[in-house]
Design an enzyme around this catalytic site. Structure first.
Site, mmCIF file in Angstrom:
data_model
loop_
_atom_site.group_PDB
_atom_site.id
_atom_site.type_symbol
_atom_site.label_atom_id
_atom_site.label_comp_id
_atom_site.label_asym_id
_atom_site.label_seq_id
_atom_site.Cartn_x
_atom_site.Cartn_y
_atom_site.Cartn_z
ATOM 1 C CG ASP A 66 -4.327 -1.190 0.316
ATOM 2 O OD1 ASP A 66 -3.448 -1.963 0.711
ATOM 3 O OD2 ASP A 66 -4.381 0.019 0.630
ATOM 4 C CB SER A 114 -0.957 -0.043 1.200
ATOM 5 O OG SER A 114 -1.932 0.970 1.111
#
Length: 339
Positions: free
Chosen positions: A191, A61
């Site tokens: 993500d 991320s």
């Protein structure tokens, strides 16, 4: 009939050396500014180039954005400066996640704005242009499986090298409810923090299975993104969706990081796994809201306390030069590579 992805597993490359060092960077949205600041302080205090001390960098991320920026040649101090610019573009104050009806039906922030901000940092650089081996996880919502972007550090890795760094960053950072899913190479991705907010164990698996590194040669520096010392009152013990909704994401990220840290320590040994993080009051920071001065303060404290450990355990290792097996340029493959 059971399907099989391949007839055999990866064949590790022979490992030459007595140590293989990994930098593993947690996800955390805007809070990843902490990671960049800690690394910048180490460079300032110890007089090293952090990227030289590591053989592999893994980031999930926002940690993936930092990892990609390091691979693209930015110093940690430059990463911190650029990350502040990203935060201002991606999380404008008038759009920060307030309780408004639109949040129930669509993401809070613009995926187009995120990609535009990432393009401003990475331009047309491809993953194959990284100066360091990289591992950046995301999740394939199309097939319901793991999707990990990797630099071309093994003969089996034949595709990701020509994907734009900005697209890789978009995929790993497209957190559900914050951003829409990203479409990269015709694949819908979100993500990587949904399964591996702390990428340490993934990095260990990569080192052993793809690069032939024995477990006893691995040493990891894992940097978190400022964990609150508590975030859940006993009122949540019997709470439903309406109350758990806001608390669920931080809980999942914290649990993912903690479990990965524990597994990594048991795999490579407690002395060879070092986690650096700051414990902060609950509610002080969020994935889309930080105070840059306070972040810098926490980073200064943690780096001051742990600089001696970095010096002792990591600074003396200079990683051998990494030569990618495929080379990408801003205009596409090099002449010796297939189109």
């Amino acid at each position: 009939m059971t399907s099989q992805l391949s007839s055999s597993g990866p064949v590790p490359e022979p490992f030459n050396g007595d140590r293989f060092q990994i930098l593993a960077l947690d996800g955390g949205g805007a809070k990843a500014l902490f990671s960049a600041n800690v690394l910048a302080r180490f460079e300032q205090d110890i007089g090293v180039r952090v990227i030289d001390n590591f053989d592999l960098i893994a980031g999930t991320s926002a940690g993936g954005i930092v990892a990609l920026a390091l691979g693209a040649g930015l110093s940690p101090a430059e990463v911190a400066d650029r990350y502040l610019e990203l935060i201002a573009k991606i999380f404008p104050r008038n759009r920060q996640r307030k309780l408004r009806p639109s949040r129930l039906v669509r993401p809070s922030y613009s995926g187009a704005a995120l990609l535009d901000a990432l393009n401003s940092v990475f331009g047309d650089r491809r993953l194959g242009e990284s100066a360091k081996r990289l591992l950046v996880p995301s999740w394939n919502v199309q097939s319901g499986g793991v999707h990990i972007f990797k630099t071309p550090h093994h003969a089996r890795l034949v595709r990701d090298w020509n994907v734009k760094m900005a697209d890789v960053a978009l995929a790993t950072a497209s957190a559900p409810t914050y951003f829409p899913a990203a479409t990269v190479d015709s694949t819908r991705l979100i993500d990587g923090g949904v399964f591996a907010n702390n990428p340490s164990v993934l990095a260990i698996a990569e080192a052993t299975s793809m690069l032939g590194v024995p477990l006893d040669a691995i040493r990891i520096l894992n940097i978190g993104t400022m964990s609150p010392f508590t975030d859940h009152s006993d009122k949540l013990d019997n709470a439903g969706l309406s109350k758990w909704g806001l608390a669920a994401v931080p809980l999942i990220l914290a649990a993912s990081s903690a479990s990965s840290s524990g597994l990594a320590r048991h795999l490579i040994g407690f002395d060879d796994f070092v986690r650096m993080d700051a414990v902060v009051p609950p509610g002080l920071f969020s994935l889309d809201r930080i105070d840059a001065k306070k972040v810098a303060g926490y980073a200064a404290t943690v780096s001051r306390d742990l600089s001696p450990e970095y010096s002792t355990k990591f600074a003396d290792h200079i990683a051998p030069s990494y030569t990618p097996l495929r080379v990408a340029t801003a205009t596409g493959p090099t002449p010796e590579e297939p189109k």
